[in-house]
Design a protein around this motif. Structure first.
Motif, PDB file in Angstrom:
ATOM      1  N   THR A   9      50.553  50.736  59.444  1.00 21.24           N
ATOM      2  CA  THR A   9      51.438  51.015  60.584  1.00 21.24           C
ATOM      3  C   THR A   9      52.139  52.360  60.446  1.00 21.24           C
ATOM      4  O   THR A   9      52.924  52.734  61.315  1.00 21.24           O
ATOM      5  CB  THR A   9      52.498  49.913  60.751  1.00 21.24           C
ATOM      6  N   SER A  14      48.078  54.366  60.687  1.00 21.23           N
ATOM      7  CA  SER A  14      47.740  53.904  62.035  1.00 21.23           C
ATOM      8  C   SER A  14      46.610  54.732  62.635  1.00 21.23           C
ATOM      9  O   SER A  14      45.716  54.206  63.305  1.00 21.23           O
ATOM     10  CB  SER A  14      48.976  53.940  62.940  1.00 21.23           C
ATOM     11  N   GLY A  29      44.407  45.257  58.033  1.00 23.33           N
ATOM     12  CA  GLY A  29      45.601  46.060  57.789  1.00 23.33           C
ATOM     13  C   GLY A  29      46.598  45.353  56.893  1.00 23.33           C
ATOM     14  O   GLY A  29      46.786  44.139  57.001  1.00 23.33           O
ATOM     15  N   THR A  31      50.593  45.482  55.839  1.00 26.33           N
ATOM     16  CA  THR A  31      51.877  46.029  56.257  1.00 26.33           C
ATOM     17  C   THR A  31      53.003  45.175  55.701  1.00 26.33           C
ATOM     18  O   THR A  31      52.804  43.995  55.375  1.00 26.33           O
ATOM     19  CB  THR A  31      51.965  46.087  57.798  1.00 26.33           C
ATOM     20  N   ARG A  34      54.972  42.608  60.174  1.00 24.76           N
ATOM     21  CA  ARG A  34      54.098  42.722  61.340  1.00 24.76           C
ATOM     22  C   ARG A  34      54.971  42.872  62.583  1.00 24.76           C
ATOM     23  O   ARG A  34      55.357  41.904  63.230  1.00 24.76           O
ATOM     24  CB  ARG A  34      53.198  41.492  61.446  1.00 24.76           C
ATOM     25  N   ALA A  38      52.369  47.076  64.664  1.00 27.50           N
ATOM     26  CA  ALA A  38      51.145  46.376  64.288  1.00 27.50           C
ATOM     27  C   ALA A  38      50.418  45.835  65.514  1.00 27.50           C
ATOM     28  O   ALA A  38      49.174  45.848  65.569  1.00 27.50           O
ATOM     29  CB  ALA A  38      51.483  45.241  63.325  1.00 27.50           C
ATOM     30  N   VAL A  43      43.421  46.237  64.879  1.00 25.09           N
ATOM     31  CA  VAL A  43      43.195  45.681  63.545  1.00 25.09           C
ATOM     32  C   VAL A  43      42.724  44.241  63.685  1.00 25.09           C
ATOM     33  O   VAL A  43      43.341  43.439  64.393  1.00 25.09           O
ATOM     34  CB  VAL A  43      44.492  45.757  62.704  1.00 25.09           C
ATOM     35  N   ARG A  45      42.521  41.854  61.359  1.00 31.45           N
ATOM     36  CA  ARG A  45      43.339  40.863  60.644  1.00 31.45           C
ATOM     37  C   ARG A  45      44.443  41.598  59.903  1.00 31.45           C
ATOM     38  O   ARG A  45      44.244  42.697  59.389  1.00 31.45           O
ATOM     39  CB  ARG A  45      42.471  40.074  59.659  1.00 31.45           C
ATOM     40  N   TRP A  46      45.607  40.964  59.861  1.00 28.75           N
ATOM     41  CA  TRP A  46      46.755  41.554  59.177  1.00 28.75           C
ATOM     42  C   TRP A  46      47.099  40.775  57.917  1.00 28.75           C
ATOM     43  O   TRP A  46      47.049  39.544  57.897  1.00 28.75           O
ATOM     44  CB  TRP A  46      47.977  41.596  60.082  1.00 28.75           C
ATOM     45  N   VAL A  48      50.372  40.535  55.493  1.00 36.00           N
ATOM     46  CA  VAL A  48      51.783  40.920  55.367  1.00 36.00           C
ATOM     47  C   VAL A  48      52.174  40.813  53.898  1.00 36.00           C
ATOM     48  O   VAL A  48      52.169  39.722  53.316  1.00 36.00           O
ATOM     49  CB  VAL A  48      52.688  40.025  56.237  1.00 36.00           C
TER      50      VAL A  48
END
Length: 430
Positions: A9, A14, A29, A31, A34, A38, A43, A45-46, A48
């Motif tokens: 992010t 980004s 990603g 981060t 989120r 975000a 993306v 799938r994130w 955290v």
């Protein structure tokens, strides 16, 4: 290819995530939180995770399942209550490199910074170099990218500061600022895509330097011309004022904000950011664009002019608003206490006049403290709206005569509400 992007992010992260997605890669990603930034990115799938907490290979291994390559864009300028340069630049990456070796992930592209291999002036550069050395000592198929100051249509940190300074009617000079080989964000993101192609360069450190070497004030002047304003007169700011500004930035950072003007930035600005782009151009075929060419290709919009003017005003507005709530709380139980109690005693709430004044003062103090800390600033601004509207409603019910007061205590509430809404609108940092 499924690519894990750390710091997805951020300004560079980004852009890299978006460019990878358009090239057909699946982006995962990582981060810290989120947030709205975000949600704007393509993306798949994130993850955290806070890099301050993932400092063992075992912490990384669950996140590496199915990953084909890793791009580390994570970074932080200076130690604060919210950030740790050692953990983010050295400890977490070193653990990640070991985890990649265990998981069989070969390709790693790691963002460092220009000049960190030439001597560590700050914790930022020393920790960055330590992360580089850990990667170089690994068996991975790595590339280290050391960009100069990165700018693009998106703006954050130093790149946003150029715009903010360009909006001033005069241009403050930083006499000992080093030269900059400004590099474009689009060229940086394209570099990552090309380095993920089969047969691309490996086990090399590349300096990402733009083709145009500029002084700091020349960069600001270029942005001012791009924004359509006449050249500003350059002024020399006294050293003690500059020092106060850098240290004030340090103080603000301990409340969770991320001002680009801090003592680390000061020392890195003096160092400058220049390098040799020959190896980069040879390895990727990219011909980096100059700042002047990039600005000429995309004329500034009215939104850019708004952003430039608001960038520095944002800090002033928040500081003013915090002081407003804080001083209101102090005055209510200090020099204005007897006046406030008299106002309440002349209303139907007379039996609880003292309690009401004290409760109102505490509410004002809570609002001030919530806005002061970045993590709770949004909650504080919402609380300020609620408290202000409650003042209007209760004042109308208990003392409707205040609407006719020539000093206008009830009418002056509306500019406060307007400022509150504006601060909510511009609160996001990226």
């Amino acid at each position: 290819m499924r690519v894990l992007v750390l710091g997805a992010t951020g300004l560079i992260g980004s852009a890299v995530a978006a460019r990878l997605a358009t090239a057909g890669h699946e982006v995962v990603g990582l981060t810290r939180t989120r947030d709205a930034a975000a949600r704007r990115l393509p993306v798949a799938r994130w993850i955290v995770a806070d890099l301050r907490d993932v400092r063992r290979p075992e912490d990384w291994l669950p996140h590496l399942q199915g990953i084909d390559a890793v791009v580390n864009c994570a970074g932080t300028l200076q130690d604060s209550v919210r950030d740790s340069t050692a953990k983010v630049h050295r400890d977490a990456p070193a653990a990640l490199w070991q985890a990649c070796e265990r998981a069989g992930i070969r390709r790693v592209i790691h963002f460092s910074a220009m000049g960190v291999d030439r001597g560590g002036l700050t914790n930022f550069s020393r920790s960055k170099n330590a992360g580089d050395e850990a990667l170089e000592a690994s068996s991975l198929d790595w590339v280290i990218l050391r960009p100069s100051v990165v700018v693009g249509r998106q703006a954050y940190g130093g790149s946003a500061l150029f715009r903010g300074l360009a909006s001033l009617p005069v241009m403050p000079r930083i006499d000992d600022a080093g030269p900059l080989d400004i590099v474009q964000l689009d060229d940086v993101a394209e570099t990552v895509v090309r380095l993920l192609e089969p047969g691309s360069a490996s086990r090399v450190a590349l300096e990402l330097a733009g083709p145009e070497r500029l002084q700091f004030d020349e960069v600001v002047a270029a942005y001012r011309a791009w924004l359509g304003w006449r050249p500003a007169r350059r002024i020399r700011v006294p050293g003690f004022l500059m020092g106060l500004m850098w240290r004030l930035g340090d103080l603000v950072a301990w409340f969770g904000w991320r001002p680009p003007v801090r003592t680390t930035a000061r020392r890195e600005i003096v160092r400058g950011a220049i390098g040799d782009s020959a190896a980069w151009r040879s390895a990727t075929g990219i011909q980096p664009r100059s700042l002047s060419a990039a600005l000429a290709a995309e004329p500034a919009s009215v939104q850019e002019r708004w952003f430039a003017r608001l960038y520095l005003l944002k800090a002033v507005a928040f500081a003013t608003f915090i002081l407003f709530w804080l001083l209101t709380a102090v005055v209510s139980v200090g020099p204005g206490y007897r006046w406030a109690v008299n106002v309440m005693e002349a209303s139907p709430a007379a039996p609880i006049a003292v309690l009401t004044v004290i409760a109102g003062s505490l509410a004002d103090l809570v609002v001030a403290l919530l806005i002061l800390f970045r993590r709770t600033a949004r909650l504080g601004l919402i609380a300020g709206l609620v408290v202000t509207l409650a003042y209007v409603a209760s004042g109308t019910l208990l003392r409707p005569d205040l609407w006719a007061d020539p000093l206008g205590p009830m009418m002056k509430v509306w500019p406060i509400l307007a400022l509150n809404l504006i601060l909510l609108a511009i609160l996001d940092e990226r």
